[in-house]
Design a protein around this motif. Structure first.
Motif, mmCIF file in Angstrom:
data_model
loop_
_atom_site.group_PDB
_atom_site.id
_atom_site.type_symbol
_atom_site.label_atom_id
_atom_site.label_comp_id
_atom_site.label_asym_id
_atom_site.label_seq_id
_atom_site.Cartn_x
_atom_site.Cartn_y
_atom_site.Cartn_z
ATOM 1 N N GLY A 151 36.384 18.347 13.695
ATOM 2 C CA GLY A 151 35.309 17.648 14.383
ATOM 3 C C GLY A 151 35.717 16.259 14.833
ATOM 4 N N TYR A 152 36.398 15.510 13.960
ATOM 5 C CA TYR A 152 36.829 14.162 14.330
ATOM 6 C C TYR A 152 37.903 14.196 15.422
ATOM 7 N N ILE A 153 38.773 15.203 15.387
ATOM 8 C CA ILE A 153 39.780 15.330 16.454
ATOM 9 C C ILE A 153 39.095 15.588 17.799
ATOM 10 N N TYR A 157 39.217 13.073 21.210
ATOM 11 C CA TYR A 157 39.804 13.429 22.509
ATOM 12 C C TYR A 157 38.767 13.820 23.560
ATOM 13 N N LEU A 158 37.646 14.398 23.148
ATOM 14 C CA LEU A 158 36.660 14.869 24.129
ATOM 15 C C LEU A 158 35.460 13.955 24.265
ATOM 16 N N ALA A 159 35.312 13.001 23.346
ATOM 17 C CA ALA A 159 34.177 12.081 23.445
ATOM 18 C C ALA A 159 34.632 10.638 23.656
ATOM 19 N N VAL A 160 35.524 10.153 22.797
ATOM 20 C CA VAL A 160 35.931 8.743 22.863
ATOM 21 C C VAL A 160 36.871 8.494 24.041
ATOM 22 N N LYS A 161 37.924 9.309 24.156
ATOM 23 C CA LYS A 161 38.951 9.045 25.180
ATOM 24 C C LYS A 161 38.543 9.524 26.568
ATOM 25 N N GLY A 163 35.196 10.942 27.306
ATOM 26 C CA GLY A 163 33.764 10.812 27.558
ATOM 27 C C GLY A 163 33.132 12.053 28.141
ATOM 28 N N MET A 164 33.766 13.205 27.970
ATOM 29 C CA MET A 164 33.222 14.440 28.539
ATOM 30 C C MET A 164 31.952 14.893 27.815
ATOM 31 N N PHE A 165 31.918 14.679 26.505
ATOM 32 C CA PHE A 165 30.774 15.133 25.718
ATOM 33 C C PHE A 165 30.344 14.008 24.773
ATOM 34 N N PRO A 166 29.078 13.984 24.379
ATOM 35 C CA PRO A 166 28.621 12.944 23.451
ATOM 36 C C PRO A 166 29.165 13.176 22.043
ATOM 37 N N ALA A 167 29.481 12.079 21.351
ATOM 38 C CA ALA A 167 30.003 12.189 19.989
ATOM 39 C C ALA A 167 28.909 12.504 18.991
ATOM 40 N N ILE A 168 27.660 12.136 19.304
ATOM 41 C CA ILE A 168 26.519 12.397 18.426
ATOM 42 C C ILE A 168 25.621 13.416 19.109
ATOM 43 N N ALA A 169 25.324 14.486 18.404
ATOM 44 C CA ALA A 169 24.515 15.573 18.975
ATOM 45 C C ALA A 169 23.037 15.283 18.760
ATOM 46 N N SER A 170 22.536 14.269 19.439
ATOM 47 C CA SER A 170 21.117 13.922 19.340
ATOM 48 C C SER A 170 20.296 14.843 20.233
ATOM 49 N N LEU A 171 19.140 15.270 19.737
ATOM 50 C CA LEU A 171 18.278 16.189 20.465
ATOM 51 C C LEU A 171 16.933 15.526 20.747
ATOM 52 N N SER A 172 16.304 15.946 21.829
ATOM 53 C CA SER A 172 14.963 15.461 22.173
ATOM 54 C C SER A 172 14.167 16.605 22.768
ATOM 55 N N ASN A 173 12.856 16.460 22.757
ATOM 56 C CA ASN A 173 11.983 17.541 23.219
ATOM 57 C C ASN A 173 11.951 17.670 24.740
ATOM 58 N N ASP A 174 12.310 16.612 25.467
ATOM 59 C CA ASP A 174 12.189 16.645 26.925
ATOM 60 C C ASP A 174 13.480 17.016 27.647
ATOM 61 N N MET A 175 14.545 17.358 26.931
ATOM 62 C CA MET A 175 15.799 17.685 27.609
ATOM 63 C C MET A 175 15.803 19.148 28.053
ATOM 64 N N THR A 176 16.586 19.429 29.090
ATOM 65 C CA THR A 176 16.692 20.780 29.620
ATOM 66 C C THR A 176 17.651 21.609 28.763
ATOM 67 N N PHE A 177 17.675 22.914 29.058
ATOM 68 C CA PHE A 177 18.566 23.801 28.300
ATOM 69 C C PHE A 177 20.031 23.452 28.557
ATOM 70 N N GLY A 178 20.339 23.061 29.793
ATOM 71 C CA GLY A 178 21.708 22.652 30.106
ATOM 72 C C GLY A 178 22.123 21.410 29.333
ATOM 73 N N GLU A 179 21.202 20.452 29.216
ATOM 74 C CA GLU A 179 21.495 19.256 28.433
ATOM 75 C C GLU A 179 21.665 19.593 26.954
#
Length: 318
Positions: A151-153, A157-161, A163-179
């Protein structure tokens, strides 16, 4: 059909017996923890009268065995009591989080199961080739790596360097299925890397074991292409062990997500378990552990039933 029902009934009875034993272990292991629950809730400044009143309200003045059977009876009715910290119903506290964990497990399974079966067939077809050796090295590396390390690797490489994906998987009720898929991709990919390796190796081993069978040799002598030998003759007879290992890994996806959810701060039942342990919220801890145990036993039962249905020798035992 009667033989199958009897076998399923035996497996179900065994699973219920194991769950009963696990429930006793969960309850009494919590009882053995040092400290007083009432004291932990009220703090060091609590008076003896307040402690006695809270202990009576929580049922702590009764013998442990009586409290266990009361808790077990309520748990059968899906009533795990109230949270010590928030005062809310435990079911309301963990129901949404358990749904989030199920979604993450399903997300990872949709990716991992097809990939692992296809890779298993390919490496069996190309056994002892460079492709086979490379895949074996990669899968062994993946199996040997702890989930939090992977997970840290991925975060690095995919979040910090990148920025393709968020490092924290925060969820909200108003986001779409794609989000939702985008935000949960890294924790799902971490689970995929772990379970795909195991399922692929088991698929490869099951098919290679069948390739030494006499009917496979006959098919080869008839001039059947190698891919057709595996897909048409070997794979159908390898479904029983493949289904078994897939079901076991699905159980892992649900019960083994604690570290992954903590790394990505994912609002699942594993994160709820860790938070409850740190806050000494024992009703939530007991409920989470019992749900994990019941889910694992249920998926093991599904694996046994799947193996029975796909194996004629198990469907018609002598």
């Amino acid at each position: 059909m009667g033989d199958i029902l009897r076998l399923v009934g035996k497996r179900l009875g065994l699973g219920l017996g194991i769950l009963l034993i696990i429930s006793a272990i969960i309850f009494f292991m919590v009882e053995l923890l040092p400290g007083d629950i009432a004291q932990a809730v009220l703090g060091q400044g609590a008076t003896p009268e307040n402690l006695a009143a809270l202990r009576k309200e929580m049922g702590l003045d009764q013998p442990a065995l009586v409290r266990y059977f009361d808790w077990l009876t309520s748990a059968v009715m899906f009533d795990f009591g109230n949270s010590i910290v928030t005062g809310e119903s435990v079911v309301d506290t963990i129901s949404t989080r358990f749904a989030n964990t199920l979604f993450l497990a399903a997300y990872a399974a949709v990716i991992a199961v097809p990939i692992s079966i296809v890779l298993g067939v390919l490496v069996a077809l190309l056994r002892n080739s460079i492709f086979d050796r490379v895949v074996n090295v990669l899968t062994l590396t993946s199996i040997s790596s702890p989930e939090f390390f992977l997970g840290y690797i991925l975060i690095l490489y995919l979040a910090v360097k990148t920025g393709m994906f968020p490092a924290i998987a925060s969820l909200s009720n108003d986001m779409t299925f794609g989000e939702l898929l985008h935000r949960t991709f890294l924790p799902a990919l971490t689970l995929v890397l772990v379970v795909t390796a195991h399922m692929m190796r088991m698929t490869r081993a099951a098919i290679i074991n069948l390739l030494a069978s006499p009917y496979i040799e006959m098919a080869r002598l008839k001039g059947t292409p190698p891919w057709k030998v595996i897909v048409k003759h070997a794979l159908p007879n390898a479904w029983a062990p493949i289904i078994n290992v897939v079901a076991l890994n699905l159980a892992y996806l649900i019960t083994g997500v604690v570290l992954v959810e903590v790394v990505f701060v994912y609002p699942g039942i594993g994160q709820a378990l860790v938070d409850s342990v740190s806050k000494r919220d024992f009703p939530v801890v007991q409920a989470c552990c019992l749900i994990f145990a019941a889910t694992f036993i249920l998926l093991n039962l599904a694996a046994d039933v799947g193996a029975i249905l796909t194996n004629p020798r198990l469907r018609h035992p002598k």
